[in-house]
Design a protein around this motif. Structure first.
Motif, PDB file in Angstrom:
ATOM      1  N   ASN A 138       0.826  -1.208   0.000  1.00 53.87           N
ATOM      2  CA  ASN A 138       0.000   0.000   0.000  1.00 53.87           C
ATOM      3  C   ASN A 138       0.859   1.257   0.000  1.00 53.87           C
ATOM      4  O   ASN A 138       0.536   2.263  -0.654  1.00 53.87           O
ATOM      5  N   PHE A 139       1.963   1.207   0.730  1.00 53.72           N
ATOM      6  CA  PHE A 139       2.879   2.352   0.749  1.00 53.72           C
ATOM      7  C   PHE A 139       3.470   2.587  -0.635  1.00 53.72           C
ATOM      8  O   PHE A 139       3.530   3.726  -1.111  1.00 53.72           O
ATOM      9  N   TYR A 140       3.904   1.522  -1.292  1.00 49.49           N
ATOM     10  CA  TYR A 140       4.544   1.682  -2.601  1.00 49.49           C
ATOM     11  C   TYR A 140       3.545   2.127  -3.666  1.00 49.49           C
ATOM     12  O   TYR A 140       3.891   2.904  -4.559  1.00 49.49           O
ATOM     13  N   VAL A 141       2.310   1.652  -3.574  1.00 48.93           N
ATOM     14  CA  VAL A 141       1.267   2.118  -4.507  1.00 48.93           C
ATOM     15  C   VAL A 141       1.038   3.609  -4.317  1.00 48.93           C
ATOM     16  O   VAL A 141       0.971   4.375  -5.285  1.00 48.93           O
ATOM     17  N   TRP A 142       0.920   4.035  -3.035  1.00 42.59           N
ATOM     18  CA  TRP A 142       0.734   5.471  -2.791  1.00 42.59           C
ATOM     19  C   TRP A 142       1.946   6.258  -3.286  1.00 42.59           C
ATOM     20  O   TRP A 142       1.791   7.298  -3.938  1.00 42.59           O
ATOM     21  N   LEU A 143       3.152   5.788  -2.963  1.00 46.19           N
ATOM     22  CA  LEU A 143       4.365   6.515  -3.313  1.00 46.19           C
ATOM     23  C   LEU A 143       4.480   6.705  -4.826  1.00 46.19           C
ATOM     24  O   LEU A 143       4.726   7.823  -5.309  1.00 46.19           O
ATOM     25  N   LEU A 144       4.282   5.643  -5.577  1.00 44.65           N
ATOM     26  CA  LEU A 144       4.391   5.731  -7.036  1.00 44.65           C
ATOM     27  C   LEU A 144       3.320   6.641  -7.616  1.00 44.65           C
ATOM     28  O   LEU A 144       3.593   7.450  -8.509  1.00 44.65           O
ATOM     29  N   SER A 145       2.094   6.522  -7.109  1.00 54.88           N
ATOM     30  CA  SER A 145       1.004   7.355  -7.630  1.00 54.88           C
ATOM     31  C   SER A 145       1.224   8.826  -7.285  1.00 54.88           C
ATOM     32  O   SER A 145       0.977   9.713  -8.111  1.00 54.88           O
ATOM     33  N   HIS A 146       1.702   9.080  -6.075  1.00 53.42           N
ATOM     34  CA  HIS A 146       1.923  10.471  -5.674  1.00 53.42           C
ATOM     35  C   HIS A 146       3.079  11.106  -6.454  1.00 53.42           C
ATOM     36  O   HIS A 146       2.955  12.211  -6.984  1.00 53.42           O
ATOM     37  N   VAL A 147       4.198  10.397  -6.511  1.00 50.67           N
ATOM     38  CA  VAL A 147       5.389  10.962  -7.145  1.00 50.67           C
ATOM     39  C   VAL A 147       5.204  11.135  -8.645  1.00 50.67           C
ATOM     40  O   VAL A 147       5.543  12.184  -9.208  1.00 50.67           O
ATOM     41  N   PHE A 148       4.637  10.138  -9.312  1.00 49.66           N
ATOM     42  CA  PHE A 148       4.591  10.171 -10.773  1.00 49.66           C
ATOM     43  C   PHE A 148       3.249  10.628 -11.356  1.00 49.66           C
ATOM     44  O   PHE A 148       3.192  10.980 -12.534  1.00 49.66           O
ATOM     45  N   ALA A 149       2.179  10.631 -10.554  1.00 54.71           N
ATOM     46  CA  ALA A 149       0.866  10.946 -11.125  1.00 54.71           C
ATOM     47  C   ALA A 149       0.146  12.117 -10.462  1.00 54.71           C
ATOM     48  O   ALA A 149      -0.469  12.926 -11.157  1.00 54.71           O
ATOM     49  N   ASN A 150       0.204  12.230  -9.148  1.00 55.71           N
ATOM     50  CA  ASN A 150      -0.607  13.222  -8.453  1.00 55.71           C
ATOM     51  C   ASN A 150      -0.343  14.652  -8.929  1.00 55.71           C
ATOM     52  O   ASN A 150       0.764  15.166  -8.778  1.00 55.71           O
ATOM     53  N   GLU A 151      -1.351  15.268  -9.513  1.00 60.14           N
ATOM     54  CA  GLU A 151      -1.334  16.620 -10.083  1.00 60.14           C
ATOM     55  C   GLU A 151      -0.600  16.700 -11.417  1.00 60.14           C
ATOM     56  O   GLU A 151      -0.738  17.695 -12.136  1.00 60.14           O
ATOM     57  N   LYS A 152       0.183  15.669 -11.783  1.00 57.78           N
ATOM     58  CA  LYS A 152       0.934  15.715 -13.045  1.00 57.78           C
ATOM     59  C   LYS A 152       0.009  15.560 -14.245  1.00 57.78           C
ATOM     60  O   LYS A 152       0.121  16.291 -15.231  1.00 57.78           O
ATOM     61  N   PHE A 153      -0.933  14.627 -14.143  1.00 56.76           N
ATOM     62  CA  PHE A 153      -1.821  14.399 -15.277  1.00 56.76           C
ATOM     63  C   PHE A 153      -2.951  15.419 -15.319  1.00 56.76           C
ATOM     64  O   PHE A 153      -3.479  15.718 -16.388  1.00 56.76           O
ATOM     65  N   LEU A 154      -3.298  15.981 -14.167  1.00 56.39           N
ATOM     66  CA  LEU A 154      -4.181  17.145 -14.156  1.00 56.39           C
ATOM     67  C   LEU A 154      -3.514  18.288 -14.910  1.00 56.39           C
ATOM     68  O   LEU A 154      -4.157  18.995 -15.703  1.00 56.39           O
ATOM     69  N   ALA A 155      -2.217  18.474 -14.682  1.00 52.79           N
ATOM     70  CA  ALA A 155      -1.477  19.540 -15.358  1.00 52.79           C
ATOM     71  C   ALA A 155      -1.446  19.316 -16.869  1.00 52.79           C
ATOM     72  O   ALA A 155      -1.631  20.251 -17.659  1.00 52.79           O
ATOM     73  N   ILE A 156      -1.215  18.055 -17.286  1.00 49.65           N
ATOM     74  CA  ILE A 156      -1.215  17.745 -18.723  1.00 49.65           C
ATOM     75  C   ILE A 156      -2.587  18.036 -19.321  1.00 49.65           C
ATOM     76  O   ILE A 156      -2.711  18.644 -20.391  1.00 49.65           O
ATOM     77  N   LEU A 157      -3.628  17.597 -18.623  1.00 47.75           N
ATOM     78  CA  LEU A 157      -4.992  17.809 -19.117  1.00 47.75           C
ATOM     79  C   LEU A 157      -5.300  19.296 -19.267  1.00 47.75           C
ATOM     80  O   LEU A 157      -5.904  19.726 -20.257  1.00 47.75           O
ATOM     81  N   ALA A 158      -4.874  20.090 -18.277  1.00 48.22           N
ATOM     82  CA  ALA A 158      -5.124  21.535 -18.337  1.00 48.22           C
ATOM     83  C   ALA A 158      -4.358  22.179 -19.490  1.00 48.22           C
ATOM     84  O   ALA A 158      -4.882  23.053 -20.190  1.00 48.22           O
ATOM     85  N   MET A 159      -3.115  21.755 -19.711  1.00 51.41           N
ATOM     86  CA  MET A 159      -2.342  22.307 -20.829  1.00 51.41           C
ATOM     87  C   MET A 159      -2.963  21.927 -22.173  1.00 51.41           C
ATOM     88  O   MET A 159      -3.040  22.751 -23.082  1.00 51.41           O
ATOM     89  N   LEU A 160      -3.426  20.682 -22.287  1.00 50.92           N
ATOM     90  CA  LEU A 160      -4.070  20.264 -23.526  1.00 50.92           C
ATOM     91  C   LEU A 160      -5.394  20.994 -23.734  1.00 50.92           C
ATOM     92  O   LEU A 160      -5.795  21.267 -24.864  1.00 50.92           O
ATOM     93  N   PHE A 161      -6.074  21.310 -22.632  1.00 55.36           N
ATOM     94  CA  PHE A 161      -7.310  22.088 -22.738  1.00 55.36           C
ATOM     95  C   PHE A 161      -6.998  23.483 -23.280  1.00 55.36           C
ATOM     96  O   PHE A 161      -7.748  24.022 -24.104  1.00 55.36           O
ATOM     97  N   GLY A 162      -5.882  24.053 -22.812  1.00 51.56           N
ATOM     98  CA  GLY A 162      -5.467  25.345 -23.353  1.00 51.56           C
ATOM     99  C   GLY A 162      -5.162  25.253 -24.831  1.00 51.56           C
ATOM    100  O   GLY A 162      -5.548  26.129 -25.617  1.00 51.56           O
ATOM    101  N   ALA A 163      -4.475  24.175 -25.239  1.00 54.56           N
ATOM    102  CA  ALA A 163      -4.181  23.969 -26.662  1.00 54.56           C
ATOM    103  C   ALA A 163      -5.464  23.830 -27.462  1.00 54.56           C
ATOM    104  O   ALA A 163      -5.576  24.336 -28.597  1.00 54.56           O
ATOM    105  N   SER A 164      -6.483  23.167 -26.876  1.00 56.32           N
ATOM    106  CA  SER A 164      -7.744  22.956 -27.597  1.00 56.32           C
ATOM    107  C   SER A 164      -8.474  24.270 -27.866  1.00 56.32           C
ATOM    108  O   SER A 164      -9.188  24.401 -28.854  1.00 56.32           O
ATOM    109  N   ILE A 165      -8.287  25.248 -26.965  1.00 53.21           N
ATOM    110  CA  ILE A 165      -8.924  26.554 -27.178  1.00 53.21           C
ATOM    111  C   ILE A 165      -8.394  27.188 -28.459  1.00 53.21           C
ATOM    112  O   ILE A 165      -9.156  27.742 -29.268  1.00 53.21           O
TER     113      ILE A 165
END
Length: 379
Positions: free
Chosen positions: A26-53
């Protein structure tokens, strides 16, 4: 990342020690998700949304349509879809935030790359500074206000957790008693103090990078490789540093929530830029692989897949379905994520072999243009 909000009390997303254990896998699942995913893919989505405009504006110009009218209708209907999503299915909806931020950032669409980049950084800095100012103001808060916030967002009592589990594992109507206030809080207090600044800044960065050709294969391999190396090379140590401080200070609310979160705030932006550079670099080499094609289908149905995830997860965890809210630990959640990914890749591939758009993309597009759009593929 979203499955954590579906499967567990909201505090567990911010403070992983507030619910269940954080040991072993459970610790390693949280660690990997936090370090590599948390807010990172939100950021990608927001940048792509800007590109879509910018993409929609360019397309409207070619079709001799008024870009502003089309964009505002598009953003208005996204807002409506987001409101239904937030209040009927999942309080963590981002569509409302994207539509409101997009409405304001649309005015920047014609600015230069340099202007957009500077403006994006300013918005991001404002979001960071606001949280730090809030921390500095703590000594002036009324008695009990700090403790109340800590229990609300960081370390809820056993009674509060029991209340959340009881409501989310009950009927859909009873879920509304907790989902509505949570969604309203996200769309007011959290949006104004945090989300607006970061999402707006990322939308502007997305516009800048799109105009620079860095979100496509128009840029050189050298430029894209630099994006990947500098973004990941600087962002990753920054995020890891924040995690080390969190554990060193035992997830102290004031330190972790207000100060150490800054490491992931900025690290996520850099990592997102690095990811974009890496993906664009890979696509510049080849887009013919099975994986690339399959993922492109998922991307073309991003809105449908986003909403289908909520439909699937709400059925798995909430009372109108399997009622597993609070029962699946992080390792089990990771298995559920993998299965949902496999399903959505397969579904997107099959759907787009017959249709031009995803089902919700078709609805959104038809509403935006004010007329039904052709959806079937023409041989």
């Amino acid at each position: 990342m979203s499955i954590q909000s579906f499967a567990m009390p909201a505090s567990a997303y911010l403070n992983p020690t507030s619910f269940e254990n954080l040991e072993g896998i459970n610790f390693y699942v949280w660690l990997l998700s936090h370090v590599f995913a948390n807010e990172k893919f939100l950021a990608i989505l927001a940048m792509l949304f800007g590109a879509s405009i910018i993409l929609i504006s360019q397309k409207a110009k070619k079709e001799h349509l008024r870009s502003g009218n089309l964009q505002y209708r598009r953003l208005f209907w996204l807002l409506i879809i987001g409101v239904f999503h937030a209040y009927l299915l999942w309080y963590g909806d981002l569509l409302v935030a994207f539509s409101i931020c997009g409405f304001f950032m649309f005015a920047f669409r014609s600015k230069s790359k340099a202007y957009l980049f500077r403006a994006g950084i300013i918005f991001l800095v404002l979001g960071s500074v606001l949280k730090l100012l809030l921390a500095y103001s703590i000594p002036f808060w009324e008695a009990g206000q700090f403790q109340s916030l800590e229990e609300e967002v960081w370390n809820p009592s056993a009674a509060t957790i029991s209340y959340q589990i009881d409501h989310y594992t009950s009927s859909w109507e009873r879920q509304m008693l907790i989902r509505v206030p949570e969604a309203l809080n996200m769309q007011t207090k959290v949006f104004l103090s945090e989300i607006f600044w970061k999402v707006s800044g990322l939308i502007l960065l997305g516009m800048a990078f799109y105009k620079k050709g860095a979100l496509t294969t128009k840029q050189s391999k050298k430029y894209l490789s630099k994006m990947a190396i500098y973004g990941i090379g600087i962002g990753l140590p920054m995020v890891i540093g924040g995690v080390i401080l969190d554990f060193h200070y035992r997830w102290d609310f004031e330190l972790s929530y207000f100060y150490f979160s800054q490491f992931n705030y900025w690290g996520s932006v850099l990592l997102a830029i690095g990811y974009c550079g890496l993906i664009a670099f890979i696509c510049k080499i080849s887009t013919r692989s099975f994986i690339a094609k399959s993922l492109s289908y998922v991307g073309r149905m991003s809105l449908s897949n986003y909403l289908f995830q909520s439909i699937i997860c709400s059925f798995i965890f909430y009372g109108h379905g399997l009622s597993l809210y609070g029962d699946l630990d992080r390792s089990a959640q990771a298995v559920a994520v993998l299965l949902i990914w496999i399903f959505q890749i397969a579904f997107s591939t099959i759907w787009l072999s017959y249709f031009q758009y995803g089902p919700f993309e078709w609805i959104w597009r038809s509403l935006s243009y004010g007329r039904l759009q052709a959806i079937r593929k023409v041989d």
